[in-house]
Structures are given as structure tokens and as C-alpha cells.
Design a protein around this motif. Structure first.
Motif, mmCIF file in Angstrom:
data_model
loop_
_atom_site.group_PDB
_atom_site.id
_atom_site.type_symbol
_atom_site.label_atom_id
_atom_site.label_comp_id
_atom_site.label_asym_id
_atom_site.label_seq_id
_atom_site.Cartn_x
_atom_site.Cartn_y
_atom_site.Cartn_z
ATOM 1 N N LYS A 84 1.141 -1.568 -0.223
ATOM 2 C CA LYS A 84 0.345 0.087 -0.021
ATOM 3 C C LYS A 84 0.602 1.008 0.507
ATOM 4 C CE LYS A 84 -3.858 2.646 2.331
ATOM 5 N NZ LYS A 84 -4.438 3.314 3.897
ATOM 6 N N LEU A 85 0.379 2.116 -0.876
ATOM 7 C CA LEU A 85 0.874 3.419 -1.066
ATOM 8 C C LEU A 85 0.247 4.521 0.082
ATOM 9 C CD1 LEU A 85 2.235 4.048 -4.269
ATOM 10 C CD2 LEU A 85 3.700 4.193 -2.539
ATOM 11 N N GLU A 86 1.030 4.705 0.903
ATOM 12 C CA GLU A 86 0.595 5.983 2.293
ATOM 13 C C GLU A 86 1.188 7.097 1.787
ATOM 14 O OE1 GLU A 86 -1.560 3.575 5.510
ATOM 15 O OE2 GLU A 86 0.531 2.907 5.217
ATOM 16 N N ARG A 87 1.160 7.975 3.028
ATOM 17 C CA ARG A 87 1.561 9.105 2.603
ATOM 18 C C ARG A 87 0.640 9.130 4.064
ATOM 19 N NH1 ARG A 87 2.114 13.219 -1.575
ATOM 20 N NH2 ARG A 87 0.744 12.327 -3.830
ATOM 21 N N LEU A 88 2.430 10.238 4.269
ATOM 22 C CA LEU A 88 2.100 10.949 6.035
ATOM 23 C C LEU A 88 2.184 12.164 6.011
ATOM 24 C CD1 LEU A 88 5.585 9.000 7.160
ATOM 25 C CD2 LEU A 88 3.225 8.592 7.679
ATOM 26 N N PRO A 89 1.068 12.185 6.401
ATOM 27 C CA PRO A 89 1.085 13.683 6.257
ATOM 28 C C PRO A 89 1.907 14.492 7.090
ATOM 29 C CG PRO A 89 -1.061 12.658 8.334
ATOM 30 C CD PRO A 89 0.324 11.729 7.961
ATOM 31 N N GLY A 90 2.784 14.557 8.239
ATOM 32 C CA GLY A 90 3.521 15.112 8.780
ATOM 33 C C GLY A 90 4.895 15.368 8.151
ATOM 34 N N ALA A 91 5.547 14.605 7.487
ATOM 35 C CA ALA A 91 6.301 14.509 6.992
ATOM 36 C C ALA A 91 6.608 15.140 5.927
ATOM 37 C CB ALA A 91 6.516 13.014 5.982
ATOM 38 N N ALA A 92 7.717 15.681 5.752
ATOM 39 C CA ALA A 92 8.518 16.334 5.076
ATOM 40 C C ALA A 92 9.912 15.874 4.220
ATOM 41 C CB ALA A 92 9.069 18.017 5.640
ATOM 42 N N PHE A 93 10.285 16.488 2.921
ATOM 43 C CA PHE A 93 10.904 15.662 2.168
ATOM 44 C C PHE A 93 12.412 16.547 2.531
ATOM 45 C CE2 PHE A 93 14.380 15.550 -1.295
ATOM 46 C CZ PHE A 93 14.100 14.924 -1.031
ATOM 47 N N THR A 94 13.320 15.862 2.876
ATOM 48 C CA THR A 94 14.655 16.865 3.221
ATOM 49 C C THR A 94 15.953 16.456 2.948
ATOM 50 O OG1 THR A 94 15.656 15.444 5.163
ATOM 51 C CG2 THR A 94 13.689 17.794 5.555
ATOM 52 N N GLN A 95 17.081 17.208 2.118
ATOM 53 C CA GLN A 95 18.177 16.728 1.749
ATOM 54 C C GLN A 95 19.303 15.157 2.793
ATOM 55 O OE1 GLN A 95 18.364 17.266 -1.599
ATOM 56 N NE2 GLN A 95 20.555 15.620 -1.517
ATOM 57 N N LYS A 96 18.702 15.626 3.867
ATOM 58 C CA LYS A 96 19.451 14.450 4.440
ATOM 59 C C LYS A 96 18.969 13.627 4.826
ATOM 60 C CE LYS A 96 20.809 14.485 9.491
ATOM 61 N NZ LYS A 96 20.468 14.434 10.838
ATOM 62 N N SER A 97 17.583 13.482 4.257
ATOM 63 C CA SER A 97 16.761 11.756 4.233
ATOM 64 C C SER A 97 17.112 11.318 3.364
ATOM 65 C CB SER A 97 15.319 12.037 4.212
ATOM 66 O OG SER A 97 14.751 13.063 3.303
ATOM 67 N N ALA A 98 17.013 12.527 2.008
ATOM 68 C CA ALA A 98 17.667 11.718 0.600
ATOM 69 C C ALA A 98 19.181 11.356 0.827
ATOM 70 C CB ALA A 98 17.842 12.901 -0.396
ATOM 71 N N ASP A 99 19.909 11.260 1.196
ATOM 72 C CA ASP A 99 21.271 11.014 1.217
ATOM 73 C C ASP A 99 21.040 9.995 1.731
ATOM 74 O OD1 ASP A 99 22.011 13.311 -0.300
ATOM 75 O OD2 ASP A 99 22.585 14.212 1.207
ATOM 76 N N LYS A 100 20.378 8.971 2.365
ATOM 77 C CA LYS A 100 21.190 8.366 3.033
ATOM 78 C C LYS A 100 20.685 7.151 2.982
ATOM 79 C CE LYS A 100 18.009 9.298 7.892
ATOM 80 N NZ LYS A 100 16.517 9.057 8.915
ATOM 81 N N LYS A 101 21.163 6.200 3.261
ATOM 82 C CA LYS A 101 21.402 4.768 2.447
ATOM 83 C C LYS A 101 20.203 4.109 2.295
ATOM 84 C CE LYS A 101 24.114 0.668 1.855
ATOM 85 N NZ LYS A 101 25.120 -0.483 2.544
ATOM 86 N N PRO A 102 19.926 3.297 1.392
ATOM 87 C CA PRO A 102 18.189 2.683 1.089
ATOM 88 C C PRO A 102 18.561 2.044 1.788
ATOM 89 C CG PRO A 102 19.449 3.074 -0.991
ATOM 90 C CD PRO A 102 20.853 3.342 -0.103
ATOM 91 N N GLN A 103 16.805 1.223 2.998
ATOM 92 C CA GLN A 103 16.814 0.551 4.176
ATOM 93 C C GLN A 103 15.808 -0.892 3.349
ATOM 94 O OE1 GLN A 103 19.157 -0.446 6.107
ATOM 95 N NE2 GLN A 103 20.322 1.641 5.811
ATOM 96 N N ASP A 104 16.327 -1.778 3.684
ATOM 97 C CA ASP A 104 14.552 -2.859 3.329
ATOM 98 C C ASP A 104 14.133 -2.038 4.153
ATOM 99 O OD1 ASP A 104 17.262 -4.131 2.727
ATOM 100 O OD2 ASP A 104 17.040 -5.934 3.691
ATOM 101 N N HIS A 105 12.594 -2.147 2.913
ATOM 102 C CA HIS A 105 11.519 -1.622 3.233
ATOM 103 C C HIS A 105 11.306 -0.197 3.607
ATOM 104 C CE1 HIS A 105 11.467 -6.089 4.026
ATOM 105 N NE2 HIS A 105 12.460 -6.140 4.960
ATOM 106 N N SER A 106 11.707 0.417 3.211
ATOM 107 C CA SER A 106 11.858 1.792 3.506
ATOM 108 C C SER A 106 11.888 2.886 1.937
ATOM 109 C CB SER A 106 13.122 2.456 4.569
ATOM 110 O OG SER A 106 14.533 1.907 3.784
ATOM 111 N N LEU A 107 11.227 3.975 1.892
ATOM 112 C CA LEU A 107 11.681 4.286 1.567
ATOM 113 C C LEU A 107 12.579 5.133 0.626
ATOM 114 C CD1 LEU A 107 9.659 6.839 -1.377
ATOM 115 C CD2 LEU A 107 9.528 8.188 1.064
ATOM 116 N N VAL A 108 12.911 5.129 -0.241
ATOM 117 C CA VAL A 108 14.282 5.906 -1.048
ATOM 118 C C VAL A 108 14.103 6.614 -1.904
ATOM 119 C CG1 VAL A 108 16.668 5.268 -2.319
ATOM 120 C CG2 VAL A 108 15.282 3.257 -0.973
ATOM 121 N N PRO A 109 14.058 7.992 -1.234
ATOM 122 C CA PRO A 109 13.857 9.370 -2.515
ATOM 123 C C PRO A 109 14.697 9.821 -2.739
ATOM 124 C CG PRO A 109 14.651 9.889 0.213
ATOM 125 C CD PRO A 109 14.469 8.380 -0.070
ATOM 126 N N GLN A 110 15.884 9.179 -3.755
ATOM 127 C CA GLN A 110 16.930 9.962 -4.145
ATOM 128 C C GLN A 110 16.305 9.193 -5.292
ATOM 129 O OE1 GLN A 110 19.665 6.698 -3.475
ATOM 130 N NE2 GLN A 110 20.513 7.379 -2.121
#
Length: 1038
Positions: free
Chosen positions: A211-237
Motif C-alpha cells: 500500500k502506498l501511504e502518505r505521511l501528513p506530517g513528514a517533510a522531504f529533506t536533503q538529509k533524508s535523501a542522502d541516507k542509504k536505502p534500507q529494506d522496506h523503506s522509502l528511498v527518495p533519491q
């Protein structure tokens, strides 16, 4: 176990007049789309009309490999091939092709023609939208809620959002925006599905639902984009490297496909089912790549794993390895709200339930994935299924030569999601786990394809000597033997005959009636047959599914495009749709039949007779009549009927039974459950029962067991109905009043009938009002404290009991006695505050009116002060203001003053009530001063007492002016007394005595200098010298 019933789910069939052999078919928007065997022409036929007339035909730009229709937007999407290159295309406004020489526009996704050809009036033309992809498209799916397009590729899924673009004031067209790429290392989907944010993909032996879900309080940041992809997690690169994915893909393919050992044996992974949170451990690493224009939304998306299912070839199902593969993946939403299901170009509404279906050759699986995942049903097919489709009412499958129909449990799941009262004593529904059934099989020759739209089933048959599956199976076997691969022939090269059928299903109401008639064959042989109950439950679910559909009886019209209606109204055709009122009547009759079944049972589910009979709308008398004469138990009635009868009598239905029926009920319980007779006799429905008959049953009950207090009270109530006061007193004298209170707690209907706004006192309650009002009040307090009666219901009870006096201010004295008694007993803060307000209102009203006639309280003020902590002892100064010999309703005034002197009453809550109470006399003055003092208004209280009753000022000061208020002795009281004494020239002995008492206190509390500062400079210092001397001496001794 699958039950098989010889009912007819199919009503009629007709042949579609196609000109060429069909290759592919699909349905949607009231139309049937047929792709010719050559793959370069599409014909659209009208499904809802006799003969399926042609709507239009148009050529495609390539050979169609796959075709799908979207209800939202009314567009077609195809996977085409030309010159060995794949293309993904969408055909919008295809209905305009019904007109001859209609223009056709071709454009790329996101590119619009804005030249002179698009100016002026909107042009009616079909548009072909080229949708470019980085990978080869394998499969497509459309969302039934939003119209979005999902494309399955070898290594990813690509999601396109459906949008309506306005070119000018008069023209708007459909378009797509590529918004998301879902990377799937290790999975190459063969089928995909999408609905309301849920995405399913199917490989040969695996199914994954996320299921694709939106987090209402989440905000995209460059810091989160630079993180290494993890299992079962969003990779915003923005870009994901393909080398790592390729390695994972090859490793996963190698692991899932098994490996060949030295003896040429294959080892396959075992079966696996992971639901909910466990599904994230399936080993599939999903990453997201946001490509939409709304860049701020890309960090808000997350993936939630819902379901993972993996299969291995099962030779016990009579399937070879080549034949063991999944097919027919689909989502099926169920809408129950009466809203538009589809809004073109809009986002639609959320479905109440969402089901996911997929199938193996011999087994189908149905899961509910919204609001928690669970497997609803597993279908065992008698033959190998080639394709299956899930509808609101049935699961249709095709084998090589038969169309089969199975029941579904979607309505049972949706009903429980829609109505929280199901599975209670109010409502019921057949269980989700109930065994499935198969209806009559329809035979065809050479079935190849299956699709459906509403109540139309479309079948493609081809009488081939060798089928495509046979050819592919032979080819795979040849490959395993390391022989050269031979390309299979096209259907057109080997076909010997074909037909395209439209099979119409029977209207639900007609099929329901047939199932009910069929169930009577079981009733004749065995009324308690499980097959009869099962068939009636299937018929019930059929009606429930029809009634849950918001389109039934209230069709929703689809929106229109420029100049033409897009499609027929949603829902069944009016000639095939039963009126909703008829369906509702049939549903109630179905509930009555299920109630009859469960009422005869003596097993665990017999309690279901109660909710089904309630839903049937039958009266208690009608249910008794339906069950009269049954002899499946010793007493002639089943446990289910007794359970229903007992609960119906105990509930406040206020349905009066006739004397004959009421006496019959007494006879039933006299044999089946004699211990329930006291409660049955107290029921309001039994008011017309013969008291002689009831007394005889109670005497018989008492003779075989120990007498109970409710039994004795019931006999006393019957004696009152017989007007035998001597017998009444004889029974009432057998127990003390305390035990009688306990008896009323056990059976409250001896005193009152009804609940809510309809509370009716019984004859026994009226008799107690005139003779034992204390017992009546004590019993009502006990009922309230044991949650048998609410406070408002008790108010209505006493008001009805005591005649024509209405409203709490002029309420009857017995009601006031009840409030006072309840205040003594209650420990609930909300109830206490409500009672204090009501009692204060009554007391103030009576003190204001000064009319004490007819008020004879059960408890005096002294009793309440002694036994209730909320009433306080009167302050000394209050007793001076209102001596006991003053004849102004001393009891109510005493109670009001006592409440104000108590610790509980919030004075601020009764300030509006004080406006009606004048302070012209000492009674009103005492109440006003008490309230002002409680609020801390000491200075105004001192002035009012000095003006109206100076003899009470010193007792008031001694009681109230203490601790933090001590300074008011010399700051307020002393100056006031000096001024008033001087004004009277010392002739007012009361003021003079009060001044001397005040000087004593001041001399004790102040030092000599402070005392001197207080003395007036009018030449009267000699009056204060003795007190000044006493102050000085006390100061020297300290």
C-alpha cells in the motif's frame, strides 16, 4: 467443503456479431471491446442492448498485445507492438468514432495541440496518447477509484496519475503524469492490479500486495535523501543505480527458480504466506522514485507491506510443473456509501472494503486487504481453471469446457465493516467462514477468455484442435529436453471455429426466490438440515450484497464529456434491477426464514434467532405464531426460540400480547424454564395475561423450589391486579423492606415499564406511592445506583406517578424525596452536582413562593444534616438571621441554608437562581449573604448585615473573618461600626456592643502603634483608652 446446488445463475446468452475472429476482449463502461485476431482493429459493442449492436470500430497503431478499459475517464489502454518494438498507448474519447470520418489526434503524454486546430469550438475527436517508458511494458492495470494507470515492467512498476487538463474555457482533455516508479529488484510481474492506493503484483508463483501511504506530517529533506536505502523503506533519491538492483535481481531469480543438482533434479522454495507486518520479511526490497511535479510530496510516501504469498508446484493437485502458475490477479472494491463511485478525472471515494483475488489452476484465494488483511475464502475447483473473475455476487471461472459459478463472502465482510451492530443481539450476518457453494455449471466448447461488466459475462470460445496452452506446454517440454524451440502458431493459423458470447446473470431477486424454493426440498426431509440453513444463508448474502451496492435502486449517472454522454448509468439496467423496496421486503423475509432455522436449533448458534427475527420486522406475536406447533424438543419449542422469546420479553418493546398469546407464553415457560416466570410476568408485554393463570404458575414454581423475593413480589403484583388486598399484604409481609429493595433490583419491571422518554409506572408502584412511599423511593435509589434506571428516567417516573405537576421547580414532593435520598447514596460526582442544582432550584422556588401546602418530606433538614455529608450545620449567624419560630417554610429554607453551609455546593452555579429570590426579609437575606460569603465578598456582606441585622455581625465576623480575612476586623468592620455608632450618637446599643466586641479582637491582634493609628480624632479617645491599655499590656507581656 463446497456445497453444490442446482440453481440457475445465468439467465440468457447472445452471440456478439463480430466480423473477424476475436483475439482479445475486455469490458467496461457498458461496452465490450474486441480486438481482432490480427491485433490491429478494435470493435466496441453495446452490452446493455439486445443483439449487442456495434458502437464503433477503429484501427490501432500497432498489433495489440493487451487491452484494458478504465471506468474513470472512460479510456482504453493497450500494449502494442510494431516492428518488434513495444508501445504503451491510451485511447481517449473513443466513443466519437461512432460518427463517420471523425478526426483522430495522436500526441505524446503531456504534449497538447495548442495551434489553430484547437481554437474555437471544441473538436470532437478521439485521441491516441503515446506513453513513453524506459522498459518494455509487460502488463497494465487501472485504478477503479482514481483512474490512475499502473504499468508493470521487467524490473519496476510505473504509476501514471490521471489528470484533466484545461486547454481553454471550452475544452479540457485527459492526460497522464508519470508520478512514481516502484523499483522491484528480483521480481518481474506478469500481472498487476491497483485500487485506492493498494498495489498488487503477480509473478509465476508469487503474489505481493503493498500500500502506498502518505505521511501528513513528514517533510522531504536533503538529509533524508542522502541516507542509504534500507529494506522496506522509502528511498527518495532521484536516481537509483541499477548495478546493485541487477545483482539482487539475478540472486533472487536464482533463489526462487530453484537450482538443478548433479542428477538434474529441481529444488523449489516451499509454500509461504506472510500477512500484515510479517509480509515485510518476504525478502522483496522495494524502493520508490518520485517523478511527479509535486516535489514536496515525494518525501511523504511510504510503502506498507500487506500480503506476500509464494507457491510451489503441487503434484497432488494433478498439475505438472509447467501448469502450476498463478493467474487472474485482481482487486475488487466494495462501495457501500450512497455516493458517486466514479468521478471522471477526480479522486473518487474510498471503498468500504477491498478484496484481492488470485488463482492457481485448481485453487483460488480471496483476501480482504483493507482495514487488516485476512484470507476470506479458498476455492477448490473440480477442474483446472483457465481464468477467473470476481464480482459483487459471485466468482466466475472458466475451465476448458465449462463456466462455473461460486458464491463469495464479500458481502459478509462489507456488512461488518459498514455496520458495527452486526454480530450483536441487534443484527446478524452469516459468518465469513461459512462453507462455499457452487451453482449450476454452464457448458461451452473451447473456452479461451473471460471478462465481465456488471451482470454480463463475456466468453470467447475457440474450437481448436490444439490449444495455445497445449502448444506452449509442448514447447516447454521440448526445451527441457534441450531440443530446438519451435515458435507456437498464431490462433488465426490453427483456428477451426470461434464464438463470442454474452451471458446475462439472473437478477438477484429472481435467483434468491429460486434458492428459497430449492431450500424447501431439504425442509421436507429434515427441517433441521444443515444444507437448508446453508442455502438460506447464501440467499441472504445475495440480497445483502445487492442492498449494500449504492447503485441498486439509485443509479449514478456517469459524467459527460464535451457534447456526448460517456457511458450508461452505473448499476444494473432498470429492466433487470428489482425495486429497492422489493429487495428490502425480500431481505426481511430472508431474515425471518433464518430466524425460523435458528429458533428450532438446540445447538451453539441457536442465539442467532434473536437478531434475525429483529431484522425481519416481525412482531412478537407473529414470531410466536411461526413457531407454534414445532415438536423438535420436549416442550415443543427449540432453544433458539426460547432465547428469542426471553430476550424479547425482557426488552422494553411495549408490544402488548393478547390474553390468549400471553397465557400461551406462560405455559411455554412453565414447562421449559419455570425459573424465568417471575421475570416473564413482570414484562410489559404480558400486561394482559390472566393473573389467575400467572399466580397458578408461580404457586407451582414455589412448591418445587425455595421462594425468592422477586417471586413473592410478582405474586403480590398479581394479587393487586386481582384487587385482593389481603393476599397482597400477606405476600408483602413475608420479607423486610430491605429484602424487597433487593427484589426490585433483581426485577425492575415490577415498578416501571419502558425506557428513555416512555416510562410508565406499574400498578404496584402506584400502590406503594399511596401506602409505602419510603419503600418506593428506596427502591428507585437502588435501581439508579445499580444502573437499572437513569436519572432522567427516574424523573419521568415520579412525574408520571404523581400526577399533573410538571417541571423540576414545581415537581412532586416524592421526586424531591428521591433526589435527597439519591444525594445521600450516590458517589458519582456528576450526579451529585446535578442533584445539588435541582434541589437548590426547588428550595429557592418554594422559599420564593412561600407555599408549603402538600409538601410532606420523607427526610427533615435535621435528618439530612445528620446523615448526608453534603448538608452542613447552620452557621451561628444564620440562626440569628432566621430563627426557627419564623413561619416562612422553615424546612425548605433550613435545607437550602444547610446546603450553602455544606462543603459540596458550587455557589457560582446557582447565581442565576438567586435573581428570583428577594432579600427583603431575613430569609432571603440569609441566602444572599451566604452566597456572597462563599464567593469571598466579605465587605459587601458586612455592610448588608450592619444595614439589616446588626445583631448578627459579631457572630458573622467570629465565624467568617478568620485567617486570611482577619484584617477585615480593623480594615472594614471597625471603621463601619465607628461611623454608624457616631451617626446614632451612641444610642444604638446593638452597634455599641458590636463595637466593643470588635475592639477586643483588634486589641488582641494589633500592637499599640497600629491600634493608635486606627483611633478616630473626634475627641472620643477616652472611650478607647481601656482597650488601648489592654493592647499595651498584652504587648509588654509578649
Amino acid at each position: 467443503m463446497v456445497h453444490v446446488y442446482n440453481c440457475h445463475p445465468f439467465e440468457s446468452q447472445q452471440i456478439v456479431p463480430t466480423e473477424q475472429e476475436p483475439g482479445l476482449v475486455c469490458c467496461g463502461g457498458g461496452a465490450l471491446f474486441v480486438v481482432s485476431a490480427g491485433g490491429c482493429k478494435i470493435e466496441a459493442f453495446q452490452l446493455g442492448e439486445e443483439g449487442c449492436p456495434l458502437i464503433c470500430r477503429f484501427a490501432t497503431m500497432g498489433t495489440v498485445q493487451s487491452i484494458l478499459h478504465s471506468e474513470i475517464g472512460d479510456y482504453l489502454v493497450t500494449i502494442e507492438e510494431k516492428n518488434n518494438a513495444p508501445y504503451l498507448r491510451a485511447y481517449t474519447n473513443w466513443r466519437y468514432q461512432a460518427a463517420e470520418k471523425t478526426r483522430v489526434g495522436v500526441r505524446l503524454l503531456g504534449h497538447f495541440l495548442r495551434g489553430s486546430s484547437m481554437r474555437g469550438a471544441p473538436k470532437e475527436q478521439m485521441e491516441i496518447i503515446e506513453i513513453p517508458l524506459f522498459e518494455r511494458p509487460l502488463c497494465v492495470a487501472c485504478c477503479g477509484v482514481t483512474g490512475d494507470l499502473l504499468v508493470g515492467c521487467p524490473k519496476s512498476l510505473v504509476l501514471f496519475s490521471l489528470k484533466r487538463q484545461a486547454l481553454n474555457d471550452k475544452l479540457s482533455i485527459l492526460d497522464f503524469e508519470r508520478c512514481l516508479i516502484i523499483h522491484l529488484p528480483g521480481l518481474s510481474p506478469q500481472q498487476v492490479a491497483i485500487c485506492a492506493g493498494y498495489i498488487a503484483l503477480q509473478t509465476e508463483l508469487e503474489v505481493l500486495v503493498v500500500k502506498l501511504e502518505r505521511l501528513p506530517g513528514a517533510a522531504f529533506t536533503q538529509k533524508s535523501a542522502d541516507k542509504k536505502p534500507q529494506d522496506h523503506s522509502l528511498v527518495p533519491q532521484d536516481m537509483i543505480t541499477g548495478a546493485e538492483q541487477d545483482n539482487e535481481t539475478e540472486g533472487r531469480r536464482e533463489g526462487l527458480a530453484g537450482h538443478r543438482d548433479h542428477d538434474d533434479f529441481f529444488i523449489f522454495p516451499k509454500h509461504q504466506e506472510l500477512l500484515g507486518d510479517r509480509a515485510k520479511d518476504c525478502g522483496v526490497k522495494i524502493s520508490l522514485e518520485w517523478t511527479g511535479m509535486e516535489s514536496e510530496a515525494r518525501g511523504n510516501l511510504i510503502i506498507t507491506y500487506i500480503l506476500y504469498r509464494r507457491f510451489a508446484p503441487d503434484f497432488f493437485q494433478d498439475c505438472s510443473v509447467e501448469e502450476t502458475h498463478l493467474h487472474s490477479l485482481q482487486f475488487h472494491p466494495v462501495f457501500t456509501s450512497n455516493q458517486e463511485v466514479c468521478v471522471e478525472g477526480g479522486r473518487g471515494v474510498e471503498p468500504t472494503c477491498l478484496f484481492c483475488f488470485f488463482s492457481l489452476p485448481k485453487t483460488g484465494y480471496l483476501y480482504s486487504v483493507r482495514g487488516g488483511v485476512q484470507m476470506v475464502s479458498a476455492y477448490q475447483y473440480p477442474e483446472k481453471a483457465q481464468q477467473a473473475v470476481l464480482t459483487d455476487l459471485f466468482l466466475h471461472i472458466i475451465t476448458k469446457n465449462a463456466l462455473q459459478c461460486f458464491s463469495v463472502r464479500c458481502a459478509a465482510v462489507a456488512a461488518r465493516a459498514e455496520d458495527p451492530y452486526i454480530d450483536t443481539t441487534m443484527k446478524a450476518c452469516p459468518p465469513i467462514t461459512m462453507e462455499l457453494c457452487a451453482l449450476r455449471i454452464q457448458l461451452f466448447i473451447g473456452l479461451k477468455a473471460l471478462c465481465h461488466y456488471r451482470h454480463h459475462i463475456v466468453l470467447l470460445t475457440t474450437a481448436d484442435v490444439e490449444t495455445r496452452e497445449d502448444i506452449e506446454r509442448t514447447a516447454r517440454r521440448v526445451m527441457n529436453r534441450k531440443s530446438p524451440f519451435t515458435k507456437p502458431q498464431n490462433p488465426s493459423e490453427m483456428g477451426h471455429g470461434w464464438n463470442l458470447y454474452v451471458v446475462n446473470t439472473v437478477p438477484p431477486l429472481q435467483l434468491y426466490n429460486e434458492m428459497v424454493e430449492y431450500s424447501k426440498t431439504y425442509e421436507e426431509t429434515n427441517p433441521l438440515s444443515h444444507s437448508r440453513l446453508h442455502l438460506l444463508s447464501e440467499a441472504h448474502l445475495l440480497l445483502r450484497a445487492t442492498l449494500l451496492d449504492p447503485r441498486v435502486g439509485n443509479p449514478v449517472e456517469r459524467p459527460q464529456t464535451t457534447g456526448q454522454n460517456l457511458a450508461q448509468a452505473l448499476g444494473y439496467n432498470t429492466t433487470h434491477t428489482a425495486d429497492r423496496q422489493e429487495l428490502q421486503q425480500a431481505f426481511q423475509e430472508s431474515c425471518a426464514q433464518l430466524g425460523d432455522c435458528f429458533s428450532r436449533f438446540d445447538k451453539r448458534d441457536c442465539h442467532l434467532a434473536l437478531p434475525y427475527y429483529k431484522m425481519s420486522g416481525l412482531s412478537l406475536t407473529e414470531v410466536i405464531s411461526r413457531n407454534r406447533g414445532l415438536s423438535n424438543s420436549l416442550c415443543g419449542y427449540g432453544k433458539g426460540f426460547l432465547f428469542f422469546l426471553k430476550h424479547s420479553l425482557y426488552e422494553e418493546t411495549l408490544e402488548l400480547l393478547t390474553e390468549e398469546t400471553a397465557n400461551e407464553v406462560l405455559d411455554i415457560f412453565g414447562v421449559a424454564e419455570p425459573s424465568q416466570l417471575p421475570h416473564v410476568i413482570a414484562s410489559p408485554s404480558m400486561a394482559r395475561a390472566s393473573p389467575d393463570c400467572g399466580l397458578a404458575h408461580l404457586e407451582r414454581l414455589e412448591s418445587i423450589g425455595a421462594p425468592s423475593v422477586p417471586l413473592t413480589l410478582s405474586k403480590a403484583a398479581l394479587a393487586l391486579r386481582m384487587a385482593d388486598l389481603q393476599l397482597y399484604r400477606q405476600h408483602m409481609d413475608r420479607h423486610t423492606e430491605m429484602l424487597q429493595v433487593y427484589g426490585f433490583i433483581e426485577e425492575a419491571k415490577l415498578l416501571l415499564h419502558g425506557r428513555g422518554d416512555t416510562v410508565v409506572p406499574t400498578l404496584l408502584a402506584r400502590h406503594l406511592r399511596d401506602n409505602q412511599d419510603g419503600l418506593l423511593v428506596a427502591a428507585m435509589v437502588a435501581l439508579h445506583e445499580n444502573d437499572k434506571v437513569k436519572l432522567d428516567e427516574a424523573d419521568l417516573f415520579f412525574q408520571e406517578l404523581c400526577g399533573d405537576v410538571s417541571g423540576p421547580q414545581g415537581g412532586p414532593q416524592l421526586l424531591v424525596d428521591f433526589w435527597e435520598a439519591l444525594l445521600m447514596a450516590s458517589s458519582q460526582e456528576a450526579v451529585i452536582q446535578e442533584l445539588l442544582f435541582r434541589l437548590t432550584t426547588v428550595y429557592i422556588d418554594r422559599v420564593t413562593r412561600r407555599d408549603g401546602r402538600g409538601f410532606k418530606p420523607l427526610k427533615s433538614a435535621d435528618d439530612l444534616i445528620n446523615w448526608c455529608s453534603h448538608y452542613g450545620v447552620l452557621y451561628p449567624w444564620v440562626s440569628i438571621l432566621t430563627p426557627a419560630h419564623v413561619n416562612i417554610i422553615p424546612e425548605d429554607l433550613h435545607k437550602l441554608q444547610s446546603l450553602l453551609c455544606g462543603p459540596t455546593l458550587d455557589v457560582s452555579s446557582i447565581l442565576p437562581l438567586l435573581e428570583q429570590l428577594p432579600d427583603e426579609d431575613n430569609a432571603g437575606l440569609s441566602v444572599h449573604v451566604l452566597c456572597a460569603t462563599k464567593l469571598g465578598h466579605y465587605e459587601s456582606s458586612i455592610e448588608r448585615l450592619l444595614d439589616r441585622c446588626p445583631q448578627a455581625i459579631i457572630p458573622y465576623a467570629n465565624h467568617e473573618l478568620q485567617n486570611n480575612s482577619m484584617a477585615l476586623w480593623w480594615q472594614k468592620l471597625f471603621p463601619e461600626l465607628c461611623e454608624r455608632t457616631r451617626a446614632t450618637q451612641g444610642e444604638n446599643t446593638i452597634l455599641l456592643a458590636a463595637l466593643k466586641e470588635t475592639l477586643v479582637v483588634v486589641a488582641m491582634e494589633l500592637n499599640p502603634l497600629e491600634f493608635l493609628d486606627l483611633l478616630p480624632d473626634d475627641g472620643t479617645v477616652h472611650f478607647f483608652l481601656p482597650h488601648l491599655l489592654e493592647c499595651s499590656q498584652r504587648n509588654l507581656m509578649m
